[in-house]
Design a protein around this motif. Structure first.
Motif, PDB file in Angstrom:
ATOM      1  N   ASN A  13      63.499  46.068  79.556  1.00  0.00           N
ATOM      2  CA  ASN A  13      62.478  47.102  79.704  1.00  0.00           C
ATOM      3  C   ASN A  13      61.326  46.895  78.727  1.00  0.00           C
ATOM      4  O   ASN A  13      60.155  46.998  79.105  1.00  0.00           O
ATOM      5  CB  ASN A  13      63.085  48.486  79.489  1.00  0.00           C
ATOM      6  CG  ASN A  13      62.070  49.586  79.722  1.00  0.00           C
ATOM      7  OD1 ASN A  13      61.528  49.737  80.808  1.00  0.00           O
ATOM      8  ND2 ASN A  13      61.783  50.347  78.682  1.00  0.00           N
ATOM      9  N   TYR A  14      61.636  46.578  77.480  1.00  0.00           N
ATOM     10  CA  TYR A  14      60.576  46.375  76.492  1.00  0.00           C
ATOM     11  C   TYR A  14      59.736  45.143  76.813  1.00  0.00           C
ATOM     12  O   TYR A  14      58.514  45.135  76.611  1.00  0.00           O
ATOM     13  CB  TYR A  14      61.170  46.265  75.093  1.00  0.00           C
ATOM     14  CG  TYR A  14      61.647  47.593  74.546  1.00  0.00           C
ATOM     15  CD1 TYR A  14      61.044  48.783  74.930  1.00  0.00           C
ATOM     16  CD2 TYR A  14      62.699  47.663  73.642  1.00  0.00           C
ATOM     17  CE1 TYR A  14      61.476  50.001  74.436  1.00  0.00           C
ATOM     18  CE2 TYR A  14      63.146  48.882  73.133  1.00  0.00           C
ATOM     19  CZ  TYR A  14      62.528  50.048  73.545  1.00  0.00           C
ATOM     20  OH  TYR A  14      62.950  51.262  73.060  1.00  0.00           O
ATOM     21  N   LEU A  17      57.513  46.136  79.587  1.00  0.00           N
ATOM     22  CA  LEU A  17      56.517  47.092  79.109  1.00  0.00           C
ATOM     23  C   LEU A  17      55.386  46.378  78.368  1.00  0.00           C
ATOM     24  O   LEU A  17      54.218  46.736  78.529  1.00  0.00           O
ATOM     25  CB  LEU A  17      57.182  48.115  78.188  1.00  0.00           C
ATOM     26  CG  LEU A  17      56.286  49.238  77.666  1.00  0.00           C
ATOM     27  CD1 LEU A  17      55.702  50.046  78.822  1.00  0.00           C
ATOM     28  CD2 LEU A  17      57.059  50.152  76.716  1.00  0.00           C
ATOM     29  N   GLY A 110      58.664  50.426  81.787  1.00  0.00           N
ATOM     30  CA  GLY A 110      58.148  49.059  81.734  1.00  0.00           C
ATOM     31  C   GLY A 110      58.429  48.277  82.999  1.00  0.00           C
ATOM     32  O   GLY A 110      57.530  47.639  83.575  1.00  0.00           O
TER      33      GLY A 110
END
Length: 222
Positions: A13-14, A17, A110
């Motif tokens: 997710n990061y 993102l 993200g």
């Protein structure tokens, strides 16, 4: 394709993102703010596009037991009308609104931004660029190519990338969910093409002034 937070590992997710925020920054730098401010009608159309995107994503169907909601993307039509930069900005704002309204997962923001906004917008703009390079001055090549084919390919690419992301370390739950519903993701391509193709055709025929990527000299000879 809204992804539930339980399916997305933190590292994935990061990473998504960061890519999405970089794209948003580039879009903000390249956006034609002066042209947008020059006419209130353009601003109103952009606001309407944001509402349209939000509506498309709210009216999704959550597939039982998968944690994934499928829906129309609608981003191709926004790219054709306003260009890549404003489409990315509009899509990101619509995603943020979903999170603020409690209709989207902030944790998986993200992945959703990358798969639903950035990738389909980029694919749609690439298809438009290819059409612009063609020597043909056929108006149907622009409307059907930019709207219909661009939307179909944007869904196919987004679904393929999402399946590829499911092989990310720690994304076993996402991989398991996609293994059962992957065909449904690709089945969205034709309805997506029809929806965006209809919007692009109607806008080009009845209100060509608001279609930023439309070249009147090339396609209408004036």
């Amino acid at each position: 394709m809204l992804i539930n937070e339980t399916l997305v590992p933190e590292s994935l997710n990061y990473s998504c993102l960061i890519l999405a925020l970089i794209s948003l920054f580039l879009a903000s730098m390249a956006a034609p703010w002066r042209a947008l401010k020059a006419k209130a009608s353009r601003q109103h159309c952009l606001y309407a596009a944001m509402l349209m995107l939000t509506g498309c994503w709210i009216l999704g169907v959550r597939l039982s037991g998968s944690g994934i909601t499928i829906h129309m993307l609608g981003i191709t039509a926004v790219v054709v009308l306003f260009g890549w930069s404003l489409a990315v900005i509009a899509g990101c704002i619509a995603q943020f609104c979903l999170v603020l309204l409690g209709l989207g997962d902030g944790y998986s923001l993200g992945v959703n931004l990358l798969v639903i906004v950035v990738l389909p917008a980029t694919v749609s703009r690439l298809i438009l660029w290819i059409i612009e390079q063609l020597p043909s001055t056929n108006l149907y090549a622009y409307m059907l190519g930019g709207g219909f084919i661009g939307a179909i390919l944007s869904v196919i690419v987004s679904a393929t990338v999402l399946i590829g992301l499911s092989f990310w370390p720690g994304a076993e739950l996402l991989h398991t969910s996609l293994a059962n519903i992957a065909p449904y993701l690709f089945m969205l391509s034709f309805p997506e093409g029809f929806l965006n193709g209809t919007v692009v055709t109607a806008a080009t025929v009845f209100a060509p002034d608001i279609v930023r990527t439309f070249n009147e000299e090339k396609y209408l000879g004036r």
